[in-house]
Enzyme design. Structure first.
Site, PDB file in Angstrom:
ATOM      1  CG  HIS A  64      36.524  40.797  49.947  1.00  0.00           C
ATOM      2  ND1 HIS A  64      36.946  39.494  50.034  1.00  0.00           N
ATOM      3  CD2 HIS A  64      36.197  40.982  48.632  1.00  0.00           C
ATOM      4  CE1 HIS A  64      36.848  38.917  48.833  1.00  0.00           C
ATOM      5  NE2 HIS A  64      36.410  39.793  47.982  1.00  0.00           N
ATOM      6  CD  GLU A 119      43.457  39.165  41.521  1.00  0.00           C
ATOM      7  OE1 GLU A 119      43.856  37.992  41.337  1.00  0.00           O
ATOM      8  OE2 GLU A 119      42.253  39.449  41.665  1.00  0.00           O
TER       9      GLU A 119
END
Ligand SMILES: Cc1ncc(C[n+]2csc(CCOP(=O)(O)OP(=O)(O)O)c2C)c(N)n1
Ligand SMILES: Cc1ncc(C[n+]2csc(CCOP(=O)(O)OP(=O)(O)O)c2C)c(N)n1
Ligand SMILES: [Mg+2]
Ligand SMILES: [Mg+2]
Lengths: 329, 341, 341, 329
Positions: free
Chosen positions: C144, C75
């Site tokens: 998440h 990322e």
């Protein structure tokens, strides 16, 4: 400017060698003046001097086109000048003046010179590795033939993002050259205390060709850079150069008492390998220039630097209201 | 109450001595290292260099390189390593040199350290302490001047301390190290030479206990970290203008001593939050929203915020000085709020 | 006004059609990829897989793997690469699969992308778009399920969009891509199948323009992202209880349309902020503080916040459902605030 | 339990081999039941099945002591069981029940079992590499002789933090074993599209010894793990094992149509290298067990699993008020 060839030179002509000498000397003198300004409390904040490492920036940037990209570090004055920046605008920036490259907003650690492809110094160690890799991605996508050079100290080998982007550079064969300025210290800690294994094995782990270069010999740096740039430009993908060098001064201008982390003896040994002197000796040896000619170069530069510094000291600060400008484009 | 200009806030303890905030931190670490063999310090240039701010000087000499470790420039890695050590019986103190580098450890702190106790249903714990900095006006420009404490305070599972005085810094850091949760301690790097009194004997301070740093009647200044001094200076100035300001220092943002803060505003009827983070979506917003909600029926005027401008911190001194709350700006805000001309 | 339960908010446009939010995002990307060769998309599993949410299905087929790139699980690296491309003439769209992973890109976003224009005195710019998610109740547990938009909104130099409808998602994303600044767009992953009307013809929406999603007189519900539907459902329920609620959707947190928000509260005299981020030091705090300050003299009651509990998001459905604001909880809060029994 | 030796076995006895068989079978059956639970909508959220990779967890964990540490991943059921967890408490956790390992707060992606040194599954790719390395640091500091095993998929090679901690593990010679479960896919993308150079060169770049292992052969995994564990325990520092393996099912339970990213043919080829079957054949071949004995093991396990799942399905959910517990210790 000596540092703005419009095509990549493949061989070191006498003229180019002289330009390199001048450019290294310019960096040296500029930084000596920066040190003075700091010592006399005329410069705000801190600065990280590049003195001793000039051959790396000049050797690499001499292999670049004006529109090639570089990204730089907290120790970035040398990169900036070698890529073609104006001394006066740099002094202005370091002094926080309106006429500086960033209107005083960046300072020593954030000078950017978009006119010469310098995407900016960066005060986050490893912080510009993504930017350089992305610039290379962009050059490849836009098919411009540009390359991007990412300068960083060996301390950046500690930052994970370097590995993330080297992986992509290799996967996508991006025209980026990672230039590791191996000056053996992360601030006040010897790199051997922070760096396991061989530096060369790091890029190799991602399939990136690596070369170790004598960073005090500008001709060696130039040669290696030319090879890497040529390969990158012609689609051959990334490269990694480890340039062994040394900062003659402290980590920053205020780092005077260094005895606890490195010895006077070591410093002296390295000072004997002064990159400016090494090139000067070669120029004289080859009959390209004699000492008096080099002295004239030095004198001219001294005058240039003095004038630029004086002008910058006189230059106005930005209007305080500018603080709210440039937050958004 | 002392004159704030000395930057020393005397405490009413027997047998006190004056030390700097840097010394306070140093003492806290030394005492905890001495007390508990499970404590260790890891960070960049923390050993021989004692950090760039020299805050840790002497520790490696006393405790050795196995308990005061120079690390690679790997903020995420160091924090992760500290967390793993914390989860297995140790009490690491991770040194993140500049608060701006918390950008690099948000995953380790927010996704890992903060959640490990909860996600494991209480079976694992992470007694990790992270020390870092905040604060501008050091001419260090945009990447070495931020005050990012609001990010951490937004993460359930983390505790966040923002001490303003040597006394608070020492007492809170010792408690942080002994706490069984991850605690992030922000120290204003401009404050390391700030002096203050601490007791000679050992002490700790609880997390979650605000302190009224100055009593007053007309307006409450809720101030964090070095803004406590800004608020105290403003209060002194306000006194000269006939306005009595109370200065409340939350000392920890999480847990937050809502009662002391709200109680003060219920008394004064007016509040200004002074915080060096950016104004928008910053810590000052939470404090203001809290007051506006819980002290609503007591408020005689809207809660104001004095915070950093919503701009990256510029290098040039003439610009940088514009970005942070000052005693003058807080004074003006308070004067207008109280409605005295 | 439509019944919120259909999750479709009709717009008064000629020639509209109903599409899902996923489709809206897909169309926005396809249109911009078609329009400007400098636009590209990079992220994990964005090409053939079209992301795990299938939001990008078909793009690689139309635009090829050089403009829709499957990236390593990096990322920070992807965002840095996007930034470098943005600074050199391109308009990257970086896909961060889950909003929880912004923890990993805070340095690239906050220290780099957000500051490049300012630090360079306006010479460099970073037209970078980051798409990511927020929102819980998907039984995805603590790593998440987070809604971390407050962190990004706290960083000057970034813009932050939190669209609630397909119409807003498409229009704002197209504008984000064309904007010369870094923009982070948060999409609630539970909302991808939410349907809504969009015009047949091309359109964009300005950043910084709130929308009154429902008009009302008694109380303003300022709601972000999917909380707009929660607020609309609550408003429908409130109507049955004789309370007229106005629902204001800021649509972007930065820039923030303060006028519309404050204007609404000045009219109704009461406000509840509904946001799915954690309550403490969250986006709801800024919105509440803003209202409490700027609408102070019009307020008949304290500004209330309905936000996520200050706990990591638990896995178990019976626990997770406790953590987020619901139409019922907002309804109760509003009823109490308006003072009707 | 088969997986709780109190000393590290150095050789594979018949008894241990049988225990490994049972443990692999247990994981297989457990996960098949998990898949059923999901398909019949009885399980909330998602699960990432380990089926096909059992030899890695079992081979490695068989070389560990009960108090050695492991960290695990989103695909973590196998690690958890191999380290000694109870099936019923795992089912309970996956179903969000109070009796689960984490009282229902963690779920499939966050199961931790501190009683057996399992510091937790982690839903951030690479997210537990720091934790494992820190646990090894702690073991070394506390001089307990423990080691830490860090399981991760090859996708984690994309995460910079892995390199940051491998560097420290090597510098400080920490007793940590990095176990790369090389199953060739990062979700729906083949690793060759995301991974430049050789996997083996990544740890080598940090001076960490690396070994490539057939991850379908539990005996090979066990051997390599024993060597790495032994070296780590005796102060020899970290190791890196790359275990080639394959997930027989989708990335998660809902990933049914996989044709667009991997071929049926490839799947079938790998299914022919079923780790449970490979060990079974060896056991029979060696005369350690005959087929009927193995079938009895399977039947006993089937009953065990069925009973545990039924109990978990019946078990109560946590009290909703528990949502506010365990935020702080
Ligand atoms: C991410 C990050 N961590 C720490 C620092 C503080 N810091 C500034 S320079 C430096 C050492 C850098 O060493 P190296 O990369 O070798 O560059 P050199 O100074 O030797 O040129 C450190 C640790 C920083 N700026 N950024
Ligand atoms: C930091 C991070 N990025 C992305 C994801 C989404 N994600 C979950 S699993 C996965 C693929 C992991 O591949 P690998 O590490 O090889 O493990 P495997 O699933 O093959 O066992 C991804 C990208 C994540 N969980 N964390
Ligand atoms: Mg160095
Ligand atoms: Mg994999």
């Amino acid at each position: 400017m000596a540092t703005e060839p419009t095509t990549t030179p493949q061989t070191l002509t006498s003229e180019l060698a002289l330009q390199m000498y001048e450019q290294m000397r310019r960096i040296r003198s500029f930084e000596e003046r920066v040190n003075d300004l700091y010592r006399s409390a005329k410069m705000p904040g801190l600065a990280h001097l590049y003195i001793g490492e000039e051959a790396v920036a000049v050797g690499v940037c001499s292999a670049l086109h004006r529109d090639d990209y570089i990204t730089s570090t907290h120790r970035g004055h040398g990169h900036c000048l070698a890529k073609g920046a104006s001394i006066e605008r740099m002094f202005c920036e370091l002094l926080g003046k309106e006429a500086g490259y960033c209107h005083g907003k960046g300072g020593s650690m954030h000078i950017a010179d978009h006119e010469h492809g310098n995407l900016g110094a960066n005060a986050i160690v490893g912080g510009s590795t993504g930017i350089a890799t992305g610039a290379a991605f962009s050059a490849k996508s836009r098919r411009t033939g540009q390359v991007a050079v990412c300068f960083f100290g060996e301390g950046a080998l500690g930052q994970g993002v370097l590995y993330e982007v080297m992986n992509m550079a290799s996967l996508w064969q991006l025209p980026v050259i990672y230039v590791c300025e191996q000056n053996f210290y992360n601030e006040y800690t010897h790199y051997s205390e922070t760096t396991a294994g061989e530096v060369a094995a790091r890029p190799a782990a991602f399939g990136i060709p690596e070369e170790e270069v004598d960073g005090q010999d500008v001709r060696a740096v130039f040669d290696a850079a030319c090879r890497a740039v040529e390969r990158a430009r012609s689609g051959g993908g990334p490269a990694f150069l480890t340039c062994a060098t040394y900062r003659f001064h402290g980590h920053h201008v205020g780092d005077i008492d260094r005895g606890y982390y490195r010895s006077k003896d070591e410093e002296e040994q390295w000072r004997r390998r002064d990159p400016v002197e090494i090139l000067a000796a070669w120029l004289v040896d080859r009959g390209i220039a004699d000492r008096s000619k080099l002295e004239r170069v030095d004198e001219n530069l001294a005058a240039e630097i003095a004038a630029a510094a004086d002008a910058a000291l006189e230059a106005p600060y930005p209007d305080p209201r500018e603080v709210n400008e440039h937050v958004y484009a | 109450m002392s004159t704030p200009s000395t930057r020393a806030l005397p405490k009413q303890h027997e047998g006190t001595r004056e030390i700097s905030l840097a010394q306070a931190v140093n003492e806290a670490l030394a005492e905890e290292l001495r007390r508990d063999p499970m404590v260790f310090v890891v960070g960049e240039d923390v050993a021989e260099a004692g950090t760039p701010f020299k805050v840790l000087s002497g520790l490696v000499e006393e405790f050795g390189p196995e308990r005061v470790l120079d690390a690679p420039i790997s903020e995420a890695g160091i924090t992760g390593l500290g967390l793993g050590a914390a989860m297995t019986g140790m009490r690491p103190v991770v040194d993140i040199m500049f608060g701006d580098f918390v950008t690099l450890v948000m995953d380790q702190l927010a996704n890992q350290a903060a959640k490990v106790h909860y996600m494991s249903g209480g079976n694992l714990r992470a007694p990790l302490t992270v020390r870092t900095t905040l604060g501008a006006t050091r001419r260090s420009a945009a990447q070495h001047s931020q005050s990012l404490h609001a990010w951490l305070a937004h993460v359930p599972g983390l505790k966040v301390a923002v001490p303003a005085t040597p006394y608070d810094a020492k007492g809170l850091l010792k408690t942080a190290i002994r706490d069984d949760n991850p605690v992030v301690v922000f120290e204003d790097k401009m404050m390391y030479s700030t002096k203050g009194l601490v007791p000679n004997e050992e002490y700790t301070l609880p997390l979650g206990s605000a302190e009224v740093k100055r009593e007053g009647e007309d307006v409450t200044l809720v101030a964090t970290s070095s803004m406590v001094y800004v608020a105290l200076d403003a209060a002194a100035e306000l006194e000269r203008a006939g306005i009595s300001a109370e200065v409340v220092d939350p000392r920890t943002l999480v847990p937050l001593d809502r009662a002391t803060i709200v109680g003060s505003v219920q008394k004064t009827g007016r509040a200004i939050v002074v915080d060096e983070g950016h104004r928008s979506y910053g810590a000052s917003a939470e404090l203001a929203a809290l007051i506006a909600e819980d002290a609503f029926w007591h408020l005689d005027a809207p809660v104001r915020r004095a915070a950093a401008l919503d701009v990256p911190v510029p290098f040039s001194p003439v610009l940088e000085d514009e970005t942070v709350p000052t005693a003058e700006s807080v004074f003006e805000l308070a004067k207008a709020l109280v409605g005295k001309p």
